[in-house]
Design a protein around this motif. Structure first.
Motif, short mmCIF file in Angstrom:
data_model
loop_
_atom_site.label_atom_id
_atom_site.label_comp_id
_atom_site.label_asym_id
_atom_site.label_seq_id
_atom_site.Cartn_x
_atom_site.Cartn_y
_atom_site.Cartn_z
N ALA A 182 0.82 -1.21 0.00
CA ALA A 182 0.00 0.00 0.00
C ALA A 182 0.86 1.26 0.00
O ALA A 182 0.43 2.31 -0.48
CB ALA A 182 -0.93 0.00 1.21
N ALA A 183 2.08 1.15 0.53
CA ALA A 183 2.99 2.30 0.56
C ALA A 183 3.70 2.50 -0.78
O ALA A 183 4.51 3.42 -0.91
CB ALA A 183 4.01 2.12 1.67
N GLY A 184 3.41 1.65 -1.75
CA GLY A 184 4.03 1.79 -3.06
C GLY A 184 5.38 1.10 -3.17
O GLY A 184 6.09 1.30 -4.17
N ILE B 130 7.08 0.32 7.28
CA ILE B 130 7.32 0.91 5.96
C ILE B 130 8.61 1.72 5.95
O ILE B 130 9.41 1.63 5.01
CB ILE B 130 6.12 1.79 5.56
N ALA B 131 8.83 2.51 7.00
CA ALA B 131 10.04 3.33 7.07
C ALA B 131 11.30 2.46 7.09
O ALA B 131 12.30 2.77 6.43
CB ALA B 131 10.00 4.22 8.31
N VAL C 190 11.60 -0.68 5.94
CA VAL C 190 11.78 -1.35 4.64
C VAL C 190 12.30 -0.36 3.61
O VAL C 190 13.20 -0.67 2.81
CB VAL C 190 10.44 -1.98 4.18
N ARG C 191 11.75 0.85 3.62
CA ARG C 191 12.21 1.87 2.66
C ARG C 191 13.70 2.17 2.86
O ARG C 191 14.46 2.31 1.90
CB ARG C 191 11.38 3.14 2.84
N SER C 192 14.12 2.23 4.12
CA SER C 192 15.53 2.50 4.42
C SER C 192 16.42 1.36 3.93
O SER C 192 17.50 1.60 3.36
CB SER C 192 15.70 2.68 5.93
N ALA C 193 15.96 0.13 4.14
CA ALA C 193 16.75 -1.02 3.68
C ALA C 193 16.87 -1.03 2.16
O ALA C 193 17.95 -1.32 1.60
CB ALA C 193 16.11 -2.32 4.18
N LEU C 194 15.78 -0.72 1.47
CA LEU C 194 15.82 -0.66 0.01
C LEU C 194 16.79 0.43 -0.46
O LEU C 194 17.54 0.24 -1.43
CB LEU C 194 14.42 -0.42 -0.55
#
Length: 311
Positions: free
Chosen positions: A217-219, A297-298, A300-304
């Motif tokens: 959902a966070a894209g 989400i934060a 996962v986004r950081s890991a990506l």
């Protein structure tokens, strides 16, 4: 204080007021403080511990064609209903179209077509079959909660907690889709079909579904479920959620992971192994799923971002 008079021996731990009256018990005695009235016309000698106790108590009052439906049926099958059970939660009674409905206090009536929403039996309780139970509550269930229920129906995992369905998986996605096709005109069918598009096979727990849905959902890219990590021909780990191409793992830590020392030690050893192989390991808890999964989400986004993936 005078103790209530003993009840006749034929009355068990749960009985109907009609049974008690036939045995000569007065209405005043049925109102005594040592008895619990979980639903109108039913008495118990102690507080019910779960929905099964309340349903069993009420079942003797149900018409032969009625069946437990909706959230009551889902709970009886052990499906992962989002909110915890409370003793004052109304029992949902499924009544076939055209049949006389119950008017008992503490119940809600849900009309159903028994040719499509088929009743079965679970330990003596007439109950809508698991997929039918979910269909009967689909209209009033938020999308994410509905996906969690459907993921539970299609999981083959023996580790999924609490499920009491006849077999695992209970059904395939294709079978649930065919079931939805047969339910044209049934309330909730639209929501059921929309939710089916988001189900995935293989989850081990409701938080895994909620984690995946929050991430998507966070894209962010959709992670793989239950990715296997093999080392020298040996299976060393099975990851809840993963991005194998970027060596990112998301492991959900349930409360038993935090309270069981042996499990905690095992988790640490597995994390050390994964990190030695170059994986970034995100260990998430229920706190990470609050506020729409903002914390997860934060992370996962950081890991990506660390892997150079724009997200």
């Amino acid at each position: 204080m005078v103790a209530p008079e003993p009840l006749p021996e034929p009355l068990g731990s749960t009985f109907t007021t009609a049974e008690a009256l036939r045995l000569g018990v007065s209405r005043k005695r049925l109102r005594a403080g040592d008895l619990v009235a979980p639903r109108h016309g039913v008495r118990m000698r102690e507080q019910p511990a779960d929905v099964r106790a309340v349903a069993t108590a009420f079942a003797s009052r149900m018409a032969p064609t009625h069946a437990f439906a909706g959230v009551t049926a889902a709970r009886l099958w052990g499906l992962p209903v989002a909110h915890p059970w409370r003793a004052d939660e109304p029992l949902v009674i499924g009544v076939p179209v055209g049949a006389t409905a119950t008017r008992a206090r503490g119940t809600r009536v849900r009309r159903f077509d028994p040719r499509r929403l088929v009743p079965g039996e679970l330990e003596g309780l007439r109950t809508l079959w698991p997929a039918a139970a979910v269909m009967s509550m689909a209209r009033e269930t938020p999308h994410a909660d509905l996906v969690v229920l459907l993921d539970a129906l299609i999981t083959p995992s023996e580790h999924y907690p609490g499920l009491r369905v006849p077999q695992r998986p209970f059904a395939s996605v294709e079978q649930l889709a065919a079931f939805a096709d047969r339910c044209r005109g049934v309330h909730g069918r639209g929501a059921f079909r929309v939710a089916l598009a988001d189900v995935r096979t293989g989850v081990d727990s409701p938080p895994e579904t909620r984690s995946r849905l929050a991430i998507v959902a966070a894209g962010l890219p959709e992670p793989t479920l239950q990715h296997e990590v093999w080392v020298d021909g040996e299976l060393r780990a099975k990851l809840d959620l993963a991005y194998p191409e970027w060596l990112i793992a998301v492991e959900y830590e349930g409360e038993h992971h935090l309270t069981d020392p042996a499990q905690w030690a095992k988790d640490i050893r597995r994390q050390e192994l994964l990190e030695s192989l170059g994986w970034i390991v995100i260990r998430a808890t229920k706190a990470d799923l609050r506020h729409g999964g903002a914390g997860l989400i934060a992370r996962v986004r950081s890991a990506l971002a660390r892997r150079g993936v724009a997200a």
